[in-house]
Write a protein that holds these residues in place. Sequence first.
Motif, PDB file in Angstrom:
ATOM      1  N   THR A  13      46.886  95.540 134.292  1.00  0.00           N
ATOM      2  CA  THR A  13      47.247  94.132 134.559  1.00  0.00           C
ATOM      3  C   THR A  13      47.470  93.430 133.215  1.00  0.00           C
ATOM      4  OG1 THR A  13      45.009  93.227 134.459  1.00  0.00           O
ATOM      5  CG2 THR A  13      45.698  94.140 136.578  1.00  0.00           C
ATOM      6  N   LEU A  18      42.189  97.074 135.112  1.00  0.00           N
ATOM      7  CA  LEU A  18      41.302  96.527 136.141  1.00  0.00           C
ATOM      8  C   LEU A  18      40.801  97.691 136.991  1.00  0.00           C
ATOM      9  CD1 LEU A  18      42.089  93.364 138.214  1.00  0.00           C
ATOM     10  CD2 LEU A  18      40.998  95.330 139.268  1.00  0.00           C
ATOM     11  N   ALA A  20      39.706  98.827 139.982  1.00  0.00           N
ATOM     12  CA  ALA A  20      39.635  98.361 141.378  1.00  0.00           C
ATOM     13  C   ALA A  20      38.640  99.192 142.179  1.00  0.00           C
ATOM     14  CB  ALA A  20      41.013  98.428 142.023  1.00  0.00           C
ATOM     15  N   PHE A  39      33.233  91.475 149.683  1.00  0.00           N
ATOM     16  CA  PHE A  39      33.994  90.248 149.450  1.00  0.00           C
ATOM     17  C   PHE A  39      35.387  90.585 148.949  1.00  0.00           C
ATOM     18  CE2 PHE A  39      29.663  88.172 148.569  1.00  0.00           C
ATOM     19  CZ  PHE A  39      29.534  87.831 149.908  1.00  0.00           C
ATOM     20  N   SER A  40      36.190  89.530 148.849  1.00  0.00           N
ATOM     21  CA  SER A  40      37.553  89.672 148.353  1.00  0.00           C
ATOM     22  C   SER A  40      37.541  90.288 146.948  1.00  0.00           C
ATOM     23  CB  SER A  40      38.178  88.274 148.319  1.00  0.00           C
ATOM     24  OG  SER A  40      39.498  88.379 147.942  1.00  0.00           O
ATOM     25  N   GLY A  41      38.381  91.277 146.746  1.00  0.00           N
ATOM     26  CA  GLY A  41      38.492  91.893 145.431  1.00  0.00           C
ATOM     27  C   GLY A  41      37.505  93.021 145.191  1.00  0.00           C
ATOM     28  N   ALA A  42      36.700  93.367 146.208  1.00  0.00           N
ATOM     29  CA  ALA A  42      35.677  94.417 146.032  1.00  0.00           C
ATOM     30  C   ALA A  42      36.288  95.820 145.911  1.00  0.00           C
ATOM     31  CB  ALA A  42      34.695  94.388 147.194  1.00  0.00           C
ATOM     32  N   GLY A  43      37.556  95.957 146.336  1.00  0.00           N
ATOM     33  CA  GLY A  43      38.206  97.265 146.239  1.00  0.00           C
ATOM     34  C   GLY A  43      38.361  97.966 147.583  1.00  0.00           C
ATOM     35  N   LYS A  44      38.082  97.258 148.676  1.00  0.00           N
ATOM     36  CA  LYS A  44      38.108  97.868 150.012  1.00  0.00           C
ATOM     37  C   LYS A  44      39.503  98.389 150.382  1.00  0.00           C
ATOM     38  CE  LYS A  44      36.994  93.916 151.935  1.00  0.00           C
ATOM     39  NZ  LYS A  44      36.957  92.975 150.799  1.00  0.00           N
ATOM     40  N   SER A  45      40.504  97.507 150.236  1.00  0.00           N
ATOM     41  CA  SER A  45      41.862  97.901 150.628  1.00  0.00           C
ATOM     42  C   SER A  45      42.354  99.050 149.755  1.00  0.00           C
ATOM     43  CB  SER A  45      42.838  96.733 150.489  1.00  0.00           C
ATOM     44  OG  SER A  45      42.465  95.715 151.341  1.00  0.00           O
ATOM     45  N   THR A  46      42.062  98.959 148.474  1.00  0.00           N
ATOM     46  CA  THR A  46      42.516 100.020 147.567  1.00  0.00           C
ATOM     47  C   THR A  46      41.895 101.349 147.987  1.00  0.00           C
ATOM     48  OG1 THR A  46      42.691  98.390 145.791  1.00  0.00           O
ATOM     49  CG2 THR A  46      42.671 100.713 145.137  1.00  0.00           C
ATOM     50  N   GLU A 166      41.999  94.946 157.291  1.00  0.00           N
ATOM     51  CA  GLU A 166      41.739  93.568 157.733  1.00  0.00           C
ATOM     52  C   GLU A 166      42.548  93.217 158.993  1.00  0.00           C
ATOM     53  OE1 GLU A 166      39.673  91.275 156.389  1.00  0.00           O
ATOM     54  OE2 GLU A 166      39.368  91.782 154.290  1.00  0.00           O
TER      55      GLU A 166
HETATM   56  N1  LIG Z   1      48.765  96.838 142.804  1.00  0.00           N
HETATM   57  C1  LIG Z   1      47.827  96.186 142.131  1.00  0.00           C
HETATM   58  N2  LIG Z   1      48.021  95.820 140.842  1.00  0.00           N
HETATM   59  C2  LIG Z   1      47.055  95.178 140.143  1.00  0.00           C
HETATM   60  N3  LIG Z   1      45.851  94.861 140.653  1.00  0.00           N
HETATM   61  C3  LIG Z   1      45.599  95.190 141.913  1.00  0.00           C
HETATM   62  C4  LIG Z   1      46.570  95.866 142.725  1.00  0.00           C
HETATM   63  N4  LIG Z   1      46.029  96.067 143.966  1.00  0.00           N
HETATM   64  C5  LIG Z   1      44.788  95.539 143.925  1.00  0.00           C
HETATM   65  N5  LIG Z   1      44.526  95.015 142.705  1.00  0.00           N
HETATM   66  C6  LIG Z   1      43.268  94.382 142.276  1.00  0.00           C
HETATM   67  O1  LIG Z   1      42.227  95.312 142.518  1.00  0.00           O
HETATM   68  C7  LIG Z   1      41.041  94.633 142.957  1.00  0.00           C
HETATM   69  C8  LIG Z   1      40.629  95.196 144.301  1.00  0.00           C
HETATM   70  O2  LIG Z   1      41.615  94.816 145.266  1.00  0.00           O
HETATM   71  P1  LIG Z   1      41.502  95.182 146.802  1.00  0.00           P
HETATM   72  O3  LIG Z   1      42.677  94.544 147.496  1.00  0.00           O
HETATM   73  O4  LIG Z   1      41.290  96.618 146.945  1.00  0.00           O
HETATM   74  O5  LIG Z   1      40.169  94.414 147.211  1.00  0.00           O
HETATM   75  P2  LIG Z   1      39.643  94.032 148.631  1.00  0.00           P
HETATM   76  O6  LIG Z   1      38.189  94.278 148.612  1.00  0.00           O
HETATM   77  O7  LIG Z   1      40.446  94.710 149.675  1.00  0.00           O
HETATM   78  O8  LIG Z   1      39.895  92.473 148.671  1.00  0.00           O
HETATM   79  P3  LIG Z   1      40.834  91.603 149.613  1.00  0.00           P
HETATM   80  O9  LIG Z   1      40.044  91.392 150.854  1.00  0.00           O
HETATM   81  O10 LIG Z   1      41.020  90.337 148.827  1.00  0.00           O
HETATM   82  O11 LIG Z   1      42.105  92.373 149.786  1.00  0.00           O
HETATM   83  C9  LIG Z   1      41.404  93.155 143.009  1.00  0.00           C
HETATM   84  O12 LIG Z   1      40.963  92.557 141.810  1.00  0.00           O
HETATM   85  C10 LIG Z   1      42.909  93.156 143.087  1.00  0.00           C
HETATM   86  O13 LIG Z   1      43.450  91.975 142.508  1.00  0.00           O
END
Ligand SMILES: Nc1ncnc2c1ncn2[C@@H]1O[C@H](COP(=O)(O)OP(=O)(O)OP(=O)(O)O)[C@@H](O)[C@H]1O
Length: 256
Positions: A13, A18, A20, A39-46, A166
Amino acid sequence: MITLNKIGKTFATAGGPLHAVSSASLTVEQGDIYGLIGFSGAGKSTLLRTINLLERPDEGTVHVDGEELTALPLRELRKRRLAIGMIFQHFNLLNNRNVYDNVSFPLEIAKVPRAERRPRIESCLEMVGLSDKAKAYPAKLSGGQKQRVAIARALAGNPKILLCDEPTSSVDPQTTGSILAALQEINRNLGITIVIVTHEMNVVKAICNKVAVMEHGRIVEKFDLREKHIVPQSPIAQYLFKNEIALEREMEASYA
Ligand SMILES: Nc1ncnc2c1ncn2[C@@H]1O[C@H](COP(=O)(O)OP(=O)(O)OP(=O)(O)O)[C@@H](O)[C@H]1O
């Protein structure tokens, strides 16, 4: 069925690397409805997206049904992905296609002949209770109906696994119930293994048998929800279990 072993994913970034997801390991068994909460940004979706390699991890391995997906060439991986359906927060429907043609889409991509497609599409629509909406366009549907179309589309390829990112975050609480009921039904009736990302413990409590709690890219605790006494050890898990009704952003702020 799904084994994630020491998964790591770092994004480049503007502010520097970062992390994730860091060293996340998880075993999902056949028939599980496995929640990933945090919580938001915890890395769940990734982490969820590494299961079908929509997000390729920088570290670690992904095994599905004993096969290492991370070792497969792209052409083989595409075939395996057919057995892994996915639904998203914002439904991702094709607005210029009606409901029937949305569900048909993955079958067309997979070059399934038209005659075979029809019974498959009809049974998927029936499964989510939308047979009467086959001709409708997404713009005419409620959020809950759109998500059920997305579920039908994900089922069209006969998946063994359904990844849900989600799936109830864009709909009201009543609609949440109907989407969760549809997911539970396909898990029970079709034996489809489900992994679901959410930030709401009430979603986890409603349908999951297991949950992993994530914070700052790491899995901090895992729970088997069938156990009688659940005693969260980490502050985040204690917080999530205590505040299971609604986790709004201001609550996140109060936790921080
Ligand atoms: N393609 C990307 N490029 C840069 N940063 C990313 C990318 N995808 C995710 N991130 C960052 O990685 C971190 C984890 O994101 P992720 O979406 O996995 O979290 P999350 O727990 O699913 O949160 P949310 O509920 O907000 O989606 C966050 O800080 C996000 O901004």
